[in-house]
Design a protein around this motif. Structure first.
Motif, PDB file in Angstrom:
ATOM      1  N   UNK A  39      -4.102   4.284  -3.529  1.00 55.09           N
ATOM      2  CA  UNK A  39      -3.598   3.498  -2.647  1.00 55.09           C
ATOM      3  C   UNK A  39      -2.295   3.529  -2.052  1.00 55.09           C
ATOM      4  N   UNK A  40      -2.016   3.415  -0.849  1.00 52.82           N
ATOM      5  CA  UNK A  40      -0.593   3.315  -0.534  1.00 52.82           C
ATOM      6  C   UNK A  40      -0.274   1.616  -0.511  1.00 52.82           C
ATOM      7  N   UNK A  41       1.126   1.308  -0.450  1.00 53.71           N
ATOM      8  CA  UNK A  41       1.421   0.078  -0.967  1.00 53.71           C
ATOM      9  C   UNK A  41       0.898  -0.950   0.051  1.00 53.71           C
ATOM     10  N   UNK A  42       0.711  -0.602   1.378  1.00 54.31           N
ATOM     11  CA  UNK A  42       0.379  -1.826   2.316  1.00 54.31           C
ATOM     12  C   UNK A  42      -1.342  -1.974   2.113  1.00 54.31           C
ATOM     13  N   UNK A  43      -1.923  -0.649   1.780  1.00 55.87           N
ATOM     14  CA  UNK A  43      -3.440  -0.833   1.332  1.00 55.87           C
ATOM     15  C   UNK A  43      -3.726  -1.701   0.365  1.00 55.87           C
ATOM     16  N   UNK A  44      -2.874  -1.624  -0.995  1.00 56.31           N
ATOM     17  CA  UNK A  44      -3.100  -2.084  -2.246  1.00 56.31           C
ATOM     18  C   UNK A  44      -2.894  -3.685  -1.916  1.00 56.31           C
TER      19      UNK A  44
ATOM     20  N   UNK B  31      -5.570  -6.858  -2.375  1.00 56.21           N
ATOM     21  CA  UNK B  31      -5.084  -7.685  -3.370  1.00 56.21           C
ATOM     22  C   UNK B  31      -4.610  -9.151  -3.002  1.00 56.21           C
ATOM     23  N   UNK B  32      -4.554  -9.144  -1.760  1.00 59.98           N
ATOM     24  CA  UNK B  32      -3.827 -10.269  -1.027  1.00 59.98           C
ATOM     25  C   UNK B  32      -2.602 -10.696  -1.641  1.00 59.98           C
ATOM     26  N   UNK B  33      -1.693  -9.817  -1.689  1.00 57.64           N
ATOM     27  CA  UNK B  33      -0.278  -9.847  -2.328  1.00 57.64           C
ATOM     28  C   UNK B  33       0.570  -9.322  -0.926  1.00 57.64           C
TER      29      UNK B  33
END
Length: 69
Positions: free
Chosen positions: A6-11, A15-17
């Motif tokens: 995952x990229x940071x944005x995807x993750x 994960x709703x973070x």
């Protein structure tokens, strides 16, 4: 087929973070990540392990709440 990385944005979206929260986990050394070019990538297995390590059992939660009183 499930994603392996995952990229940071995807993750963050999955994960709703917030992306800042994910980056903080990475920069604090809590969440392993790798830099590929200008992108930061997190392995699915590392994310699962990160979550498992932070999961609290009901007994542990109850004991921590009682200790605060």
């Amino acid at each position: 087929m499930a994603k392996v990385m995952f990229g940071v944005k995807e993750l963050a979206e999955e994960s709703n973070l917030d992306t800042r929260t994910i980056r903080k986990f990475i920069y604090d050394g809590d969440l392993p990540a790798m830099q590929l070019g200008h992108s930061i990538r997190i392995l699915r297995e590392d994310w699962k392990k990160f979550l498992e390590e932070r999961k609290m059992s009901s007994d542990k939660k109850a004991n921590e709440l009682l200790d605060k009183e």
